[in-house]
Write a protein that holds these residues in place. Structure first.
Motif, short mmCIF file in Angstrom:
data_model
loop_
_atom_site.label_atom_id
_atom_site.label_comp_id
_atom_site.label_asym_id
_atom_site.label_seq_id
_atom_site.Cartn_x
_atom_site.Cartn_y
_atom_site.Cartn_z
N TYR A 244 2.73 -0.59 1.53
CA TYR A 244 1.26 -0.56 1.75
C TYR A 244 0.56 0.89 1.61
CZ TYR A 244 -3.40 -1.31 3.36
OH TYR A 244 -5.09 -1.49 3.37
N THR B 138 0.93 2.06 -2.11
CA THR B 138 -0.18 1.47 -2.91
C THR B 138 -1.65 1.46 -2.76
OG1 THR B 138 0.16 -0.67 -1.66
CG2 THR B 138 1.56 -0.15 -3.65
N HIS B 139 -1.98 1.91 -1.58
CA HIS B 139 -3.41 2.25 -1.02
C HIS B 139 -3.77 3.77 -0.82
CE1 HIS B 139 -2.67 -1.94 -0.53
NE2 HIS B 139 -3.87 -2.36 -0.67
N ASP B 140 -3.28 4.58 -1.38
CA ASP B 140 -3.74 5.89 -1.39
C ASP B 140 -3.33 6.61 -0.23
OD1 ASP B 140 -4.57 5.96 -4.20
OD2 ASP B 140 -6.67 5.27 -3.21
#
Length: 91
Positions: free
Chosen positions: A38, A41-43
């Protein structure tokens, strides 16, 4: 059923990186894979870097220098294989 190895392969993390997240967050490896994926994939690359650095500090405080050295290698590899954070900062 999906295996640990399949989840790890899909996560874009190494087993050592997952172990560092699991150690820091006090969760199982499977949860650490999900959390790490997570973040990737979310900076969240900077957060993972901070987690590994915290683990290094903890190992050094506990005088577990062998573990601290292994975590330094994990951090070095993570930075080398996840340059997205550094590229975004420069932009």
């Amino acid at each position: 059923m999906i295996t640990y190895e399949e989840c790890l392969e899909l996560s874009d993390l190494t087993a050592d990186e997952v172990d560092a997240i699991a150690e820091h967050e006090h969760v199982t490896s499977m949860i650490a894979i999900a959390l790490g994926h997570y973040m990737i994939t979310h900076d969240g690359e900077q957060k993972i870097k901070s987690i590994i650095m915290d683990d290094i500090d903890k190992a050094e405080r506990e005088k577990n220098y062998q573990h601290a050295e292994m975590l330094r290698k994990v951090l070095k590899h993570f930075i080398a294989t996840h340059p997205e954070h550094h590229a975004k900062k420069a932009a």
